[in-house]
Design a protein around this motif. Structure first.
Motif, PDB file in Angstrom:
ATOM      1  N   THR A  33     -60.326 -40.459  15.905  1.00  0.00           N
ATOM      2  CA  THR A  33     -59.626 -41.692  16.276  1.00  0.00           C
ATOM      3  C   THR A  33     -60.584 -42.669  16.956  1.00  0.00           C
ATOM      4  O   THR A  33     -61.625 -42.254  17.494  1.00  0.00           O
ATOM      5  CB  THR A  33     -58.466 -41.401  17.250  1.00  0.00           C
ATOM      6  OG1 THR A  33     -59.019 -40.922  18.493  1.00  0.00           O
ATOM      7  CG2 THR A  33     -57.481 -40.387  16.677  1.00  0.00           C
ATOM      8  N   GLN A  35     -60.229 -44.008  19.778  1.00  0.00           N
ATOM      9  CA  GLN A  35     -60.321 -43.627  21.188  1.00  0.00           C
ATOM     10  C   GLN A  35     -61.333 -42.507  21.388  1.00  0.00           C
ATOM     11  O   GLN A  35     -62.149 -42.549  22.312  1.00  0.00           O
ATOM     12  CB  GLN A  35     -58.941 -43.186  21.722  1.00  0.00           C
ATOM     13  CG  GLN A  35     -57.931 -44.292  21.775  1.00  0.00           C
ATOM     14  CD  GLN A  35     -57.246 -44.556  20.418  1.00  0.00           C
ATOM     15  OE1 GLN A  35     -57.459 -43.860  19.431  1.00  0.00           O
ATOM     16  NE2 GLN A  35     -56.418 -45.591  20.380  1.00  0.00           N
ATOM     17  N   GLU A  36     -61.295 -41.501  20.520  1.00  0.00           N
ATOM     18  CA  GLU A  36     -62.255 -40.402  20.615  1.00  0.00           C
ATOM     19  C   GLU A  36     -63.677 -40.913  20.399  1.00  0.00           C
ATOM     20  O   GLU A  36     -64.596 -40.537  21.124  1.00  0.00           O
ATOM     21  CB  GLU A  36     -61.945 -39.329  19.565  1.00  0.00           C
ATOM     22  CG  GLU A  36     -60.690 -38.535  19.837  1.00  0.00           C
ATOM     23  CD  GLU A  36     -60.334 -37.640  18.669  1.00  0.00           C
ATOM     24  OE1 GLU A  36     -60.251 -36.416  18.885  1.00  0.00           O
ATOM     25  OE2 GLU A  36     -60.137 -38.155  17.553  1.00  0.00           O
ATOM     26  N   GLY A  38     -64.790 -43.925  20.880  1.00  0.00           N
ATOM     27  CA  GLY A  38     -65.202 -44.753  22.005  1.00  0.00           C
ATOM     28  C   GLY A  38     -65.635 -43.939  23.211  1.00  0.00           C
ATOM     29  O   GLY A  38     -66.527 -44.337  23.954  1.00  0.00           O
ATOM     30  N   PHE A  39     -65.017 -42.779  23.405  1.00  0.00           N
ATOM     31  CA  PHE A  39     -65.326 -41.939  24.558  1.00  0.00           C
ATOM     32  C   PHE A  39     -66.653 -41.199  24.393  1.00  0.00           C
ATOM     33  O   PHE A  39     -67.463 -41.136  25.316  1.00  0.00           O
ATOM     34  CB  PHE A  39     -64.189 -40.944  24.814  1.00  0.00           C
ATOM     35  CG  PHE A  39     -64.387 -40.108  26.031  1.00  0.00           C
ATOM     36  CD1 PHE A  39     -64.329 -40.671  27.300  1.00  0.00           C
ATOM     37  CD2 PHE A  39     -64.639 -38.759  25.930  1.00  0.00           C
ATOM     38  CE1 PHE A  39     -64.522 -39.904  28.438  1.00  0.00           C
ATOM     39  CE2 PHE A  39     -64.831 -37.976  27.060  1.00  0.00           C
ATOM     40  CZ  PHE A  39     -64.771 -38.555  28.309  1.00  0.00           C
ATOM     41  N   THR A 111     -69.646 -41.121  27.898  1.00  0.00           N
ATOM     42  CA  THR A 111     -69.203 -42.106  28.871  1.00  0.00           C
ATOM     43  C   THR A 111     -69.623 -41.658  30.259  1.00  0.00           C
ATOM     44  O   THR A 111     -69.307 -40.545  30.680  1.00  0.00           O
ATOM     45  CB  THR A 111     -67.668 -42.275  28.819  1.00  0.00           C
ATOM     46  OG1 THR A 111     -67.307 -42.692  27.499  1.00  0.00           O
ATOM     47  CG2 THR A 111     -67.182 -43.299  29.822  1.00  0.00           C
TER      48      THR A 111
END
Length: 125
Positions: A33, A35-36, A38-39, A111
């Protein structure tokens, strides 16, 4: 490199070491995803999340081989099966996904928990 026979064709399973050594010669596609991704992500990997995955939108493989990856290898295996079903005859994915990549001590973009900024990370192997 190992191969896995499916009902629609053969999927090549690449190790973290094989992917790392081929970095300039492949197109690495993350099917997790946004979100994954991006992290934490493998640097340079393109994102095409499985929920929106369209094999016909993948770049051609004349110049560079496509290697898919996800977190554990499950979703990239599903994406590889979609590619084979769509008539793409040559497809590969990272066996064990990002977890195997990190376990092998390969660098990735994570991150920084103190700042929230992206940071190059490497687990000691």
């Amino acid at each position: 490199m190992k191969s896995e026979q499916t009902e629609n064709g053969t999927v090549d399973l690449w190790t973290a070491k094989e992917v790392s050594e081929a970095r300039g010669d492949i197109v690495l596609i993350d099917v997790r995803t946004p979100q994954e991704h991006g992290f934490e992500r493998i640097g340079g990997a393109l994102l095409m999340a499985l929920q929106e995955f369209q094999p016909q939108s993948l770049p051609g493989q004349d110049a560079k081989r496509i290697v898919l990856h996800c977190g554990s290898g499950v979703r990239s295996g599903k994406a590889a099966a979609l590619c084979l079903a769509a008539g793409i005859e040559r497809i590969a994915h990272l066996e064990g996904g990002l977890a195997a990549w990190k376990a092998a001590g390969q660098e990735y973009i994570g991150t920084d928990v103190a700042t929230g900024a992206p940071k190059v990370m490497k687990k000691d192997s």
